[in-house]
Motif scaffolding. Structure first.
Motif, PDB file in Angstrom:
ATOM      1  N   LEU A  53      57.467  84.059  74.572  1.00  0.00           N
ATOM      2  CA  LEU A  53      56.028  83.658  74.266  1.00  0.00           C
ATOM      3  C   LEU A  53      55.052  84.476  73.998  1.00  0.00           C
ATOM      4  CD1 LEU A  53      56.318  81.535  77.604  1.00  0.00           C
ATOM      5  CD2 LEU A  53      56.745  80.870  75.400  1.00  0.00           C
ATOM      6  N   ALA A  72      56.291  69.654  67.756  1.00  0.00           N
ATOM      7  CA  ALA A  72      56.669  70.685  67.328  1.00  0.00           C
ATOM      8  C   ALA A  72      56.845  70.972  65.892  1.00  0.00           C
ATOM      9  CB  ALA A  72      58.235  71.049  68.049  1.00  0.00           C
ATOM     10  N   SER A 124      55.333  73.876  63.249  1.00  0.00           N
ATOM     11  CA  SER A 124      55.933  74.761  62.239  1.00  0.00           C
ATOM     12  C   SER A 124      55.391  74.585  60.966  1.00  0.00           C
ATOM     13  CB  SER A 124      57.483  74.110  62.290  1.00  0.00           C
ATOM     14  OG  SER A 124      58.410  74.723  62.965  1.00  0.00           O
ATOM     15  N   THR A 166      52.719  80.642  73.469  1.00  0.00           N
ATOM     16  CA  THR A 166      52.719  80.822  71.854  1.00  0.00           C
ATOM     17  C   THR A 166      53.975  81.671  71.596  1.00  0.00           C
ATOM     18  OG1 THR A 166      50.486  80.588  71.800  1.00  0.00           O
ATOM     19  CG2 THR A 166      51.754  81.858  69.842  1.00  0.00           C
ATOM     20  N   GLY A 167      54.772  81.203  70.504  1.00  0.00           N
ATOM     21  CA  GLY A 167      56.010  82.059  70.004  1.00  0.00           C
ATOM     22  C   GLY A 167      55.480  83.253  68.898  1.00  0.00           C
ATOM     23  N   VAL A 178      54.709  76.846  71.487  1.00  0.00           N
ATOM     24  CA  VAL A 178      56.091  76.473  71.687  1.00  0.00           C
ATOM     25  C   VAL A 178      56.241  75.132  72.629  1.00  0.00           C
ATOM     26  CG1 VAL A 178      57.341  78.751  71.143  1.00  0.00           C
ATOM     27  CG2 VAL A 178      56.540  78.344  73.605  1.00  0.00           C
ATOM     28  N   THR A 179      57.166  74.372  72.275  1.00  0.00           N
ATOM     29  CA  THR A 179      57.042  73.040  72.694  1.00  0.00           C
ATOM     30  C   THR A 179      58.539  72.922  73.986  1.00  0.00           C
ATOM     31  OG1 THR A 179      56.149  72.200  71.096  1.00  0.00           O
ATOM     32  CG2 THR A 179      57.202  70.501  72.457  1.00  0.00           C
ATOM     33  N   SER A 197      61.521  73.725  71.155  1.00  0.00           N
ATOM     34  CA  SER A 197      61.387  75.228  70.610  1.00  0.00           C
ATOM     35  C   SER A 197      62.635  76.000  70.783  1.00  0.00           C
ATOM     36  CB  SER A 197      60.000  75.752  70.937  1.00  0.00           C
ATOM     37  OG  SER A 197      59.049  75.024  70.470  1.00  0.00           O
ATOM     38  N   ALA A 225      64.367  80.208  70.529  1.00  0.00           N
ATOM     39  CA  ALA A 225      64.329  81.646  69.820  1.00  0.00           C
ATOM     40  C   ALA A 225      65.676  82.125  69.316  1.00  0.00           C
ATOM     41  CB  ALA A 225      63.741  82.378  71.097  1.00  0.00           C
ATOM     42  N   GLN A 265      61.059  78.577  66.334  1.00  0.00           N
ATOM     43  CA  GLN A 265      59.641  79.026  66.457  1.00  0.00           C
ATOM     44  C   GLN A 265      59.604  80.206  67.275  1.00  0.00           C
ATOM     45  OE1 GLN A 265      58.156  75.446  67.981  1.00  0.00           O
ATOM     46  NE2 GLN A 265      57.481  74.582  65.933  1.00  0.00           N
ATOM     47  N   ASP A 266      60.554  80.860  67.823  1.00  0.00           N
ATOM     48  CA  ASP A 266      60.557  82.244  68.410  1.00  0.00           C
ATOM     49  C   ASP A 266      61.495  83.163  68.175  1.00  0.00           C
ATOM     50  OD1 ASP A 266      58.958  83.714  70.124  1.00  0.00           O
ATOM     51  OD2 ASP A 266      59.108  82.445  71.887  1.00  0.00           O
ATOM     52  N   PHE A 287      63.232  77.195  74.812  1.00  0.00           N
ATOM     53  CA  PHE A 287      62.051  77.147  75.776  1.00  0.00           C
ATOM     54  C   PHE A 287      62.110  75.794  76.575  1.00  0.00           C
ATOM     55  CE2 PHE A 287      57.480  75.919  76.335  1.00  0.00           C
ATOM     56  CZ  PHE A 287      57.446  76.979  77.345  1.00  0.00           C
TER      57      PHE A 287
END
Length: 390
Positions: A4, A58, A62, A296-297, A303-304, A308, A310, A348-349, A363
């Motif tokens: 995050l 989400a 993006s 936040t990513g 991030v959801t 979301s 990684a 997103q991460d 996440f």
């Protein structure tokens, strides 16, 4: 955590990096593939309107990133000659945007999971990650934004600080000091070094403070009931080391028994071991007060939960649409049970512990329930990226 901060989360503490720690960037890391015919894509979307809402949010996060100058630079680097994205064809950045815009429309207009699945299979190409074994095996873990009690001032109860980024950090000589050098084996020697005066907030429990380093952000509750959120502000240049894997290596916990609750129980029963194991992760993270912003990513967008993921952003397309097939804990008859799922997700991460084409962190949200569920995810599966047919 995966997870995050603006450099990505470092991954949950319970799993080491994949067998392919760094795949050759000149080799294709994804191959065109088909989903197994038994996979029913994301039936949860029509079991709950909230699931569709979260997925659409989400997607919007993006798209917001993909329309920035940063995204254009990221994709230019990702698709340059000899880089992983070059194997996915020309104009990948615009193709990812078009793919998300079209998929968003399909989610809004199709009346069932079967209709959506048929449209997606007709209009999109699936690219499967080669995984850690070259055959598509991906190891999944979960991460979360923890909630802990904390204080803005030190007391006999609150003794373990999180630290601001040093104002002269860019001038620190390399290699940077290790965790042991910065805070000492007992986590209390920071007063004698460059961290003195940089305390942001104090936690009660040393392992909790360490887990905030791992997760990259946290929601903290102050003694007067106020909420105080922190997020990533920088880190030293040492690689991440999983203390869970260190415990396995030393024979303290069996590999098949390792979950986050099991790890925390071990240190609760053996608190002196913190002095031995926490310094083995030489990496050290700095934080800032995020004024209540959501987790936040690495794309600098929220991030959801459960939508979301990684991944290793040196290998995988940032912000892109993907499908994961694995198992996650869902509640049945009052118990968390590992349940097979296929989910549409957004990439997103990233994170220091998330390396190679065979690692994904999901996440799971914020707070104790997300923590419990994230700690139970340690399962294999597959990862597919979806791009519109050209």
């Amino acid at each position: 955590m995966a997870g995050l901060w603006t450099g990505g989360l470092q991954g949950v503490v319970i799993l080491a990096t994949s067998a392919i720690a760094t795949a050759p960037t000149v080799a294709p890391l994804m191959r065109q593939s088909q989903l197994p015919p038994t996979v029913a894509l994301d039936t949860a979307l029509w079991e709950s309107r909230g699931e569709r809402t979260r997925l659409l949010q989400a997607i919007d996060h993006s798209l917001r990133y993909l329309r920035t100058e940063k995204a254009r630079r990221d994709y230019a680097a990702y698709t340059a000659a000899g880089q992983p994205g070059a194997t996915l064809g020309p104009n990948l950045h615009q193709r990812v945007i078009r793919s998300l815009e079209r998929f968003r429309h399909l989610v809004q207009t199709r009346r069932s999971a079967a209709e959506l699945q048929a449209a997606v299979k007709r209009e999109f190409v699936f690219y499967q990650s080669i995984g850690s074994d070259g055959q598509g095996r991906v190891d999944f873990t979960g991460y979360y934004a923890p909630t802990y009690r904390a204080s803005l001032v030190p007391t006999a109860e609150y003794r373990y600080p999180l630290f601001r980024r040093p104002p002269d950090f860019e001038q620190w000589s390399e290699p940077h000091p290790t965790r042991l050098e910065l805070e000492g084996a007992d986590g209390q020697q920071w007063r004698n070094g460059p961290l003195r005066g940089l305390e942001l907030v104090y936690l009660r429990d040393r392992l909790e403070a360490f887990l905030v380093h791992v997760q990259g952000s946290a929601e903290l509750q102050l003694p007067d009931g106020r909420r105080f959120t922190v997020g990533y502000a920088g880190k030293t240049n040492h690689p991440y080391t999983s203390i869970g894997q260190e415990l396995i290596r030393d024979g303290k916990i069996a590999r098949e028994e390792l979950t986050l609750p099991r790890l925390m129980a071990y240190f609760e029963a053996n608190p002196a071991e913190l002095d031995r194991y926490l310094p083995r992760n030489a990496n050290f993270v700095f934080f800032e007060h995020t004024q209540g912003r959501p987790p936040t990513g690495s794309l600098s967008t929220p991030v959801t939960p459960e939508r979301s993921i990684a991944t290793d952003k040196s290998l995988m397309p940032p912000g892109a649409l993907a499908v994961i097939t694995t198992q996650i804990p869902l509640k049945a008859q009052g118990q968390w049970r590992q349940t097979p799922v296929s989910r549409f997700v957004l990439d997103q991460d990233t994170g220091s512990a998330i390396r190679g084409p065979g690692r994904v962190d999901i996440f799971m949200g914020t707070g104790d329930v997300a923590k419990a569920r994230a700690g139970l995810i340690n399962t294999p599966g597959q990862l597919y990226y979806l791009l519109l047919r050209q």
